[in-house]
Design a protein around this motif. Structure first.
Motif, PDB file in Angstrom:
ATOM      1  N   ARG A   6       1.249  -1.489  -0.151  1.00 43.39           N
ATOM      2  CA  ARG A   6       0.779  -0.102   0.093  1.00 43.39           C
ATOM      3  C   ARG A   6       0.814   1.141  -0.015  1.00 43.39           C
ATOM      4  NH1 ARG A   6      -3.536  -3.383  -0.938  1.00 43.39           N
ATOM      5  NH2 ARG A   6      -5.223  -3.972   0.037  1.00 43.39           N
ATOM      6  N   THR A   7       0.573   2.403  -0.455  1.00 41.31           N
ATOM      7  CA  THR A   7       1.068   3.330  -0.325  1.00 41.31           C
ATOM      8  C   THR A   7       0.018   4.758  -0.010  1.00 41.31           C
ATOM      9  OG1 THR A   7       2.096   2.866  -2.645  1.00 41.31           O
ATOM     10  CG2 THR A   7       1.945   5.649  -1.400  1.00 41.31           C
ATOM     11  N   LEU A   8       0.908   5.122   1.138  1.00 34.53           N
ATOM     12  CA  LEU A   8       0.108   6.017   2.124  1.00 34.53           C
ATOM     13  C   LEU A   8       1.007   7.619   2.172  1.00 34.53           C
ATOM     14  CD1 LEU A   8       0.976   3.403   5.289  1.00 34.53           C
ATOM     15  CD2 LEU A   8      -1.226   4.177   3.917  1.00 34.53           C
ATOM     16  N   ASN A   9       0.260   7.885   2.277  1.00 32.63           N
ATOM     17  CA  ASN A   9       0.336   9.694   2.579  1.00 32.63           C
ATOM     18  C   ASN A   9      -0.017  10.759   3.391  1.00 32.63           C
ATOM     19  OD1 ASN A   9       2.220   9.524  -0.345  1.00 32.63           O
ATOM     20  ND2 ASN A   9      -0.436   8.672  -0.900  1.00 32.63           N
ATOM     21  N   ASP A  10      -0.747   9.754   4.540  1.00 34.88           N
ATOM     22  CA  ASP A  10      -1.014  10.519   5.062  1.00 34.88           C
ATOM     23  C   ASP A  10       0.570  10.461   6.181  1.00 34.88           C
ATOM     24  OD1 ASP A  10      -3.111  10.975   8.100  1.00 34.88           O
ATOM     25  OD2 ASP A  10      -3.235  12.873   6.730  1.00 34.88           O
ATOM     26  N   ALA A  11       0.132  11.052   7.092  1.00 35.89           N
ATOM     27  CA  ALA A  11       1.021  10.748   8.335  1.00 35.89           C
ATOM     28  C   ALA A  11       0.546   9.620   9.773  1.00 35.89           C
ATOM     29  CB  ALA A  11       1.412  11.987   8.967  1.00 35.89           C
ATOM     30  N   ALA A  12      -0.980  10.221   9.891  1.00 36.89           N
ATOM     31  CA  ALA A  12      -2.102  10.022  10.312  1.00 36.89           C
ATOM     32  C   ALA A  12      -2.696   8.012  10.062  1.00 36.89           C
ATOM     33  CB  ALA A  12      -3.125  10.612  11.062  1.00 36.89           C
ATOM     34  N   ASP A  13      -2.280   8.049   8.926  1.00 33.53           N
ATOM     35  CA  ASP A  13      -2.366   6.712   8.017  1.00 33.53           C
ATOM     36  C   ASP A  13      -1.576   5.901   8.764  1.00 33.53           C
ATOM     37  OD1 ASP A  13      -4.753   7.081   7.465  1.00 33.53           O
ATOM     38  OD2 ASP A  13      -4.794   7.336   5.565  1.00 33.53           O
ATOM     39  N   LEU A  14       0.264   6.142   8.438  1.00 36.37           N
ATOM     40  CA  LEU A  14       1.451   5.951   8.411  1.00 36.37           C
ATOM     41  C   LEU A  14       1.448   5.605   9.878  1.00 36.37           C
ATOM     42  CD1 LEU A  14       3.322   4.794   7.194  1.00 36.37           C
ATOM     43  CD2 LEU A  14       5.027   7.199   7.205  1.00 36.37           C
ATOM     44  N   ALA A  15       1.472   6.220  10.678  1.00 36.12           N
ATOM     45  CA  ALA A  15       0.923   6.675  12.412  1.00 36.12           C
ATOM     46  C   ALA A  15       0.674   4.989  12.679  1.00 36.12           C
ATOM     47  CB  ALA A  15       1.423   7.475  13.465  1.00 36.12           C
ATOM     48  N   GLU A  16      -0.399   4.757  12.378  1.00 36.54           N
ATOM     49  CA  GLU A  16      -1.199   3.175  12.490  1.00 36.54           C
ATOM     50  C   GLU A  16      -1.144   2.574  11.807  1.00 36.54           C
ATOM     51  OE1 GLU A  16      -6.387   2.163  11.415  1.00 36.54           O
ATOM     52  OE2 GLU A  16      -5.291   4.418  11.770  1.00 36.54           O
ATOM     53  N   ALA A  17      -0.529   2.617  11.244  1.00 34.69           N
ATOM     54  CA  ALA A  17      -0.444   1.665  10.189  1.00 34.69           C
ATOM     55  C   ALA A  17       1.293   0.584  11.120  1.00 34.69           C
ATOM     56  CB  ALA A  17       0.016   1.684   9.002  1.00 34.69           C
ATOM     57  N   LEU A  18       2.340   1.304  10.986  1.00 27.58           N
ATOM     58  CA  LEU A  18       3.650   1.611  11.545  1.00 27.58           C
ATOM     59  C   LEU A  18       3.625   0.137  12.593  1.00 27.58           C
ATOM     60  CD1 LEU A  18       5.929   2.161  10.411  1.00 27.58           C
ATOM     61  CD2 LEU A  18       6.351   3.737  12.299  1.00 27.58           C
ATOM     62  N   PRO A  19       2.928  -0.336  13.468  1.00 27.46           N
ATOM     63  CA  PRO A  19       3.074  -0.873  14.397  1.00 27.46           C
ATOM     64  C   PRO A  19       2.703  -2.458  12.908  1.00 27.46           C
ATOM     65  CG  PRO A  19       1.786   0.214  15.305  1.00 27.46           C
ATOM     66  CD  PRO A  19       1.667   0.812  13.683  1.00 27.46           C
ATOM     67  N   GLN A  20       2.023  -1.761  12.841  1.00 31.21           N
ATOM     68  CA  GLN A  20       1.788  -3.743  11.462  1.00 31.21           C
ATOM     69  C   GLN A  20       3.268  -4.110  10.469  1.00 31.21           C
ATOM     70  OE1 GLN A  20      -2.625  -4.550  10.838  1.00 31.21           O
ATOM     71  NE2 GLN A  20      -2.870  -2.151  11.836  1.00 31.21           N
ATOM     72  N   ALA A  21       3.252  -2.932  10.489  1.00 34.86           N
ATOM     73  CA  ALA A  21       3.859  -2.737   9.133  1.00 34.86           C
ATOM     74  C   ALA A  21       5.075  -4.528   8.899  1.00 34.86           C
ATOM     75  CB  ALA A  21       5.099  -1.550   8.696  1.00 34.86           C
ATOM     76  N   GLN A  22       5.064  -4.716   8.020  1.00 33.60           N
ATOM     77  CA  GLN A  22       6.068  -5.429   7.313  1.00 33.60           C
ATOM     78  C   GLN A  22       7.335  -4.822   6.593  1.00 33.60           C
ATOM     79  OE1 GLN A  22       5.888  -9.332   8.603  1.00 33.60           O
ATOM     80  NE2 GLN A  22       6.546 -10.366   7.655  1.00 33.60           N
ATOM     81  N   GLY A  23       6.855  -4.242   6.685  1.00 31.80           N
ATOM     82  CA  GLY A  23       8.204  -3.571   5.280  1.00 31.80           C
ATOM     83  C   GLY A  23       7.757  -2.449   4.837  1.00 31.80           C
ATOM     84  N   MET A  24       8.493  -1.227   4.514  1.00 30.06           N
ATOM     85  CA  MET A  24       8.890  -0.315   4.178  1.00 30.06           C
ATOM     86  C   MET A  24       9.876   0.646   3.673  1.00 30.06           C
ATOM     87  SD  MET A  24       8.382   2.356   7.567  1.00 30.06           S
ATOM     88  CE  MET A  24       8.868   4.091   6.974  1.00 30.06           C
ATOM     89  N   PHE A  25       9.241   2.071   2.256  1.00 31.69           N
ATOM     90  CA  PHE A  25      10.372   1.902   1.917  1.00 31.69           C
ATOM     91  C   PHE A  25       9.608   3.689   1.005  1.00 31.69           C
ATOM     92  CE2 PHE A  25      13.146   3.374  -1.789  1.00 31.69           C
ATOM     93  CZ  PHE A  25      14.354   2.920  -1.019  1.00 31.69           C
ATOM     94  N   ARG A  26      10.289   5.152   1.251  1.00 30.82           N
ATOM     95  CA  ARG A  26      10.258   6.221   0.754  1.00 30.82           C
ATOM     96  C   ARG A  26       9.834   6.067  -0.013  1.00 30.82           C
ATOM     97  NH1 ARG A  26       9.176  10.409   4.009  1.00 30.82           N
ATOM     98  NH2 ARG A  26       9.948   9.311   6.160  1.00 30.82           N
ATOM     99  N   GLU A  27       9.352   6.797  -1.278  1.00 31.22           N
ATOM    100  CA  GLU A  27       9.486   6.421  -2.661  1.00 31.22           C
ATOM    101  C   GLU A  27       8.764   8.020  -3.272  1.00 31.22           C
ATOM    102  OE1 GLU A  27       8.626   2.846  -4.794  1.00 31.22           O
ATOM    103  OE2 GLU A  27       6.834   2.921  -3.621  1.00 31.22           O
ATOM    104  N   ARG A  28       8.807   8.210  -4.305  1.00 37.05           N
ATOM    105  CA  ARG A  28       8.724   9.659  -4.809  1.00 37.05           C
ATOM    106  C   ARG A  28       7.109  10.148  -4.691  1.00 37.05           C
ATOM    107  NH1 ARG A  28      10.753   9.993  -9.614  1.00 37.05           N
ATOM    108  NH2 ARG A  28       8.829   8.745 -10.097  1.00 37.05           N
TER     109      ARG A  28
END
Length: 133
Positions: free
Chosen positions: A27-49
């Motif tokens: 999934r792609t997240l742009n909102d800080a609140a969405d990212l904060a909610e997703a982070l504890p469940q994240a299997q991985g992440m990478f910052r893209e443009r």
């Protein structure tokens, strides 16, 4: 600390693919609140443009649900050939894959429906029998 393997053929021989329990979706997240909610469940992440790409748990059968295969070899970050060998073997079998290299292991995400076939392909690749009938 485990000694890292950097020789391509040796990484392939020792990769020991392991199907990880669960299903995942990119999934792609742009909102800080969405990212904060997703982070504890994240299997991985990478910052893209386009935003932060996050690998999150998904329900079985969800659109684009993926399965994770971890290659249990302590691959070196400067090792050459493991990604190409794995992606090539899966491509020859018509299986899409998304490779994720982490600090200790490489991980392969494949479509849910192809997980068992992908495991067979990767085991055959590791034992040298891939493509032999």
């Amino acid at each position: 600390m485990t000694e890292r393997v950097s020789d391509g053929p040796e990484m392939v021989r020792r990769m020991a693919p392991r199907l990880v329990p669960g299903h995942f979706a990119f999934r792609t997240l742009n909102d800080a609140a969405d990212l904060a909610e997703a982070l504890p469940q994240a299997q991985g992440m990478f910052r893209e443009r386009e935003g932060i790409s996050v690998i999150l748990p998904a329900d079985p059968g969800a659109p684009l649900a993926m399965r994770q295969i971890t290659l249990d070899v302590p691959s070196a970050l400067d090792g050459v050939g493991l990604t190409a060998a794995v992606a090539g073997a899966l491509a020859r079998s018509g299986i899409a894959c998304n490779m994720v290299a982490a600090h200790h292991h490489d991980h392969v995400f494949v479509p849910e429906a192809d997980a068992d076939a992908a495991m067979d392909v990767l085991r055959a690749l590791a034992d040298g029998s891939e493509g032999k009938s």
